[in-house]
Design an enzyme around this catalytic site. Sequence first.
Site: not given
Length: 325
Positions: A34, A77, A112, A115, A165, A168, A197-198, A201
């Site tokens: 995305w 971020e 990242e 973000h 991670e 977050t 995503d976090e 990760h």
Amino acid sequence: MIASMTSRGEVLQHLEVFLRENIGTFLKKVEDSWQPSDFLPDSRLDNFFDEVKALRERAKELSYDLLAVLIGDTITEEALPNYEAWFHQLDNLNRDPNNGWAQWIRGWTAEENRHGDLLNRYLYLCGRVNMREFEISTQYLIADGFDLGTAHDPYRAFVYTSYQEAATNLSHRRVGTLARKAGDGALSKLCGMIAGDESRHARVYQTFVEKIFEVDPSEMMLAFEDMMRKKIVMPAHYMRELGVEMGKTFGHFTDAAQRLGVYTSQDYTDILEGLINTWKIDQVTGLNGQAEKARDYIMALPARLRRVADRMPVPKLEYKFKWIE
Ligand SMILES: [Fe+2]
Ligand SMILES: [Fe+2]
């Protein structure tokens, strides 16, 4: 278990092979990723101003604390250059561009980077943020840096990122839930994308640690213990505003996060317990005497932290951030 493998250099080299083999599941391809613009009004279109107006209307419903936490999260971020630099300073990571570690650092940074872009643009469009004050805090945070207590040790660093991670993921997800409750479904959606995503990760870093436990259990256990004794500090712990002492704004930001239940001391302990379970700390074999003691410390820590947390009141003091006016 590879009994003769003891030096961190050898362990990291061994892990690099595993990392390269799995990089396709650890990172998403650019084509499949995305992008921030997927979740924001398109300025080329005639309906841009209507969309921005609608975004601003929705944003009016966000509470002061929620907006403050969202801004603090964004500043965190936006300090990505520091996290990338920190990663490159770790010992025993091969910097050859085709090496798995180098690929991971670049790919992780590239993911990242979206973000901060996404959140920053949302904040700009929402009409409630003093962007200049926000930008000052970002510049300060990057210039001030941080002290995470990992030194240049990859074992400690991976404990840190496993933790961070996960934290977050939790906080972006919770901000998203609160935004939805306030009627801002679009903000909720974008927070969810970031949280996704976090979470991926977090799993990758936890896998690194899991793999190290297989080949170098004592050293991995000692690194875990050391990080928990020092306490995991958030990477934005030096956060400040113009005219405010270094780190002071961070305290107000975490107070707001506690009040909202976005990230609490309870969560700190829950994440620790999650890591203890994921890494099956109680079942790790081949530990030396010192590492056995480290394990005892870690296993007893969640209960100890909960006793302390029970006595800590939720901070009441409302603070007026320069970011919001
Ligand atoms: Fe992030
Ligand atoms: Fe992250």
